[in-house]
Scaffold this active site. Structure first.
Site, short mmCIF file in Angstrom:
data_model
loop_
_atom_site.label_atom_id
_atom_site.label_comp_id
_atom_site.label_asym_id
_atom_site.label_seq_id
_atom_site.Cartn_x
_atom_site.Cartn_y
_atom_site.Cartn_z
N HIS A 1 20.40 -2.13 51.23
CA HIS A 1 20.42 -2.98 52.44
C HIS A 1 21.57 -3.97 52.43
CE1 HIS A 1 16.71 -1.36 54.06
NE2 HIS A 1 16.35 -1.25 52.79
N LYS B 1 22.45 3.69 56.11
CA LYS B 1 22.17 2.45 56.83
C LYS B 1 23.50 1.91 57.40
CE LYS B 1 17.96 1.93 54.18
NZ LYS B 1 16.94 2.53 55.04
N THR C 1 22.93 3.58 49.79
CA THR C 1 22.74 4.66 50.75
C THR C 1 23.93 4.74 51.68
OG1 THR C 1 21.26 5.54 52.45
CG2 THR C 1 21.56 3.19 52.45
N THR D 1 3.45 -0.52 53.01
CA THR D 1 4.85 -0.96 52.91
C THR D 1 4.90 -2.45 52.60
OG1 THR D 1 5.38 0.74 54.54
CG2 THR D 1 7.08 -0.88 54.11
N THR E 1 21.18 21.63 47.31
CA THR E 1 22.40 21.85 48.11
C THR E 1 23.08 20.52 48.40
OG1 THR E 1 21.37 23.78 49.11
CG2 THR E 1 23.23 22.82 50.30
N SER F 1 11.19 -3.53 35.83
CA SER F 1 11.32 -3.24 37.26
C SER F 1 10.73 -4.37 38.09
CB SER F 1 10.58 -1.92 37.53
OG SER F 1 10.65 -1.54 38.87
N1 PMP Z 1 16.21 1.80 48.45
C1 PMP Z 1 15.73 0.95 49.38
C2 PMP Z 1 15.59 -0.49 49.01
C3 PMP Z 1 15.37 1.40 50.65
O1 PMP Z 1 14.89 0.57 51.57
C4 PMP Z 1 15.54 2.77 50.96
C5 PMP Z 1 15.19 3.39 52.31
N2 PMP Z 1 14.69 2.68 53.27
C6 PMP Z 1 16.03 3.62 49.97
C7 PMP Z 1 16.35 3.10 48.72
C8 PMP Z 1 16.22 5.07 50.24
O2 PMP Z 1 17.43 5.28 50.92
P1 PMP Z 1 17.61 6.52 51.89
O3 PMP Z 1 17.04 6.12 53.21
O4 PMP Z 1 19.07 6.78 51.91
O5 PMP Z 1 16.84 7.65 51.28
#
Ligand code: PMP
Length: 403
Positions: A216, A247, A244, A362, A277, A136
């Protein structure tokens, strides 16, 4: 234990570090985005949003909104169940087919968020493939870290985007030993992009599965917009593409795409898929409309890239210190949590500009920043105002300028 005291003390320590999170109370405006209303202390003011992850403004497009409204009127507000128990609506099926086609894969599988997609998939593969070791990237998103952790699979954390380190770590295991490499394409806090070709070649040499988070990047890279893997011509060699719909697609939800049996395996064993769900049909319909649009609109991607390049140039000319980024993300370095919060407050209160501070955990301490994300809808006038405001605030707070 005095629980009340415990919670109060922890929160006050966070406040002391300047790391306490305060959410702006916003109302995005259809037709006016990136302008929004900001509700604060009983007052309403107009702000321009500069930290949105609706990167292309698709969540504000009539096309997507129309599809969602129609689907809600036709099929109701909610899905009515888990996917297994009556919650599979025709829109889910159509969307999974569309996503699979977008990534040129056999199948795709929807989840309620990108977070759940990452966590569930890595937990399922790590927990069920015998002896699997997960490699990872050290900067992977929390949802991947949690997926790896909860899978209880042994893990190796390789240095960020460092293929030599990855290679060295994989070489410790025999070629036939099961392995999976988990990494992202665009890293959202620094805006750097992984060397996909090199990572994929390295993974193949060690007979490892590849799991790529394109959260992203989908919608924004590649001729058909399916991400950096498409742009770099490696999509066909990646086993699992995860992304996702919250975004650039502009709605909400997550998914994975890959070979039929692998996706079917996660569908059959993934608890975060099975026991929850499913997304409202309107969400699936909106995402479907959005993906179909994005496939055909490279012009929107070009405009987005032009806006990001222009903003980087404008900041550089003004000596505002940006962290070098090869993507659409424009991180402005502050380097101190309190200053970062103060700068964000001043931009909001005095200039009507909303950029959320990004603090530890973060990002690493000492690298606190304002992460600016332009959209195709930000105008030159918006940029003039942004850069002038940053200069005023940087001067007032005495924040380090670029050399
Ligand atoms: N992977 C990355 C790299 C993210 O930045 C994010 C959310 N910011 C996610 C997964 C999670 O995606 P979601 O917002 O759809 O839960």
């Amino acid at each position: 234990m005095d629980y009340d005291r415990f919670f109060a003390d922890r929160l006050s320590a966070l406040r002391g570090e300047g790391a306490y999170r305060v959410f702006a109370d916003l109302e995005r405006q259809v037709g006016a985005f990136p302008k929004a209303r900001n509700y604060r202390d009983g007052k309403v003011s107009d702000v321009t949003i500069w930290c949105n992850n609706d990167y292309l403004g698709m969540g504000m497009s009539d096309h997507v909104i129309g599809a969602m409204c129609e689907a809600t009127k036709a099929t109701g507000a909610g899905a009515g169940g888990t996917r297994n128990i009556s919650g599979t609506n025709h829109y889910h099926v159509l969307l999974e087919q569309e996503l699979a086609d977008w990534h040129n894969k056999d199948s795709a599988l929807l989840f309620t968020s990108g977070y759940v997609a990452n966590m569930t998939t890595l937990m399922t593969l790590g927990g069920r493939i015998p002896d699997l070791v997960i490699f990872s990237d050290e900067k992977n998103h929390n949802s991947m870290i949690e997926g790896v952790r909860h899978s209880r699979a042994p893990k190796e954390i390789f240095k960020h985007n460092d293929v030599e380190d990855l290679d060295r770590r994989m070489a410790k295991y025999p070629k036939e030993h099961p392995k999976l490499v988990a990494f992202e394409s665009v890293y959202s806090m620094d805006g750097d992009i992984a060397p996909l070709r090199e990572i994929v070649d390295c993974a193949k040499a060690h007979n490892a599965l590849t799991f790529l988070d394109e959260v992203h990047a989908v919608g924004m890279y590649g001729e058909r917009g399916s991400g950096v893997a498409e742009r770099d011509g490696v999509a066909d060699e990646i086993d699992i593409i995860q992304a996702t719909m919250g975004k650039a697609i502009g709605v909400i939800g997550g998914y994975i795409a890959g070979k039929a049996d692998l996706i079917d395996f996660v569908r059959s064993f993934g608890n975060g898929f099975i026991f929850t769900t499913s997304l409202p049909p309107s969400v699936a319909s909106g995402a479907l409309a959005s993906v179909r649009y994005l496939k055909d609109h490279n012009d929107l991607r070009l405009r987005h890239q032009e806006r990001a390049a222009t903003l980087k140039r404008r900041f550089t000319e003004a000596n505002i210190p940006i962290i070098p980024s090869v993507s659409h993300i424009v991180p402005v370095l502050v380097g101190d949590a309190k200053l970062c919060k103060q700068a964000s407050d001043m931009l909001l209160n005095d200039h009507g500009i909303y950029v959320q501070p990004i603090n530890y955990p973060t990002v690493a301490r000492g690298t606190e920043r304002l992460r600016v994300t332009p959209t195709p809808l930000h105008t030159d006038a918006d940029m003039d105002h942004l850069v002038d405001s940053f200069m005023e605030v940087w001067g007032r707070l005495g924040i380090q300028m670029a050399a």
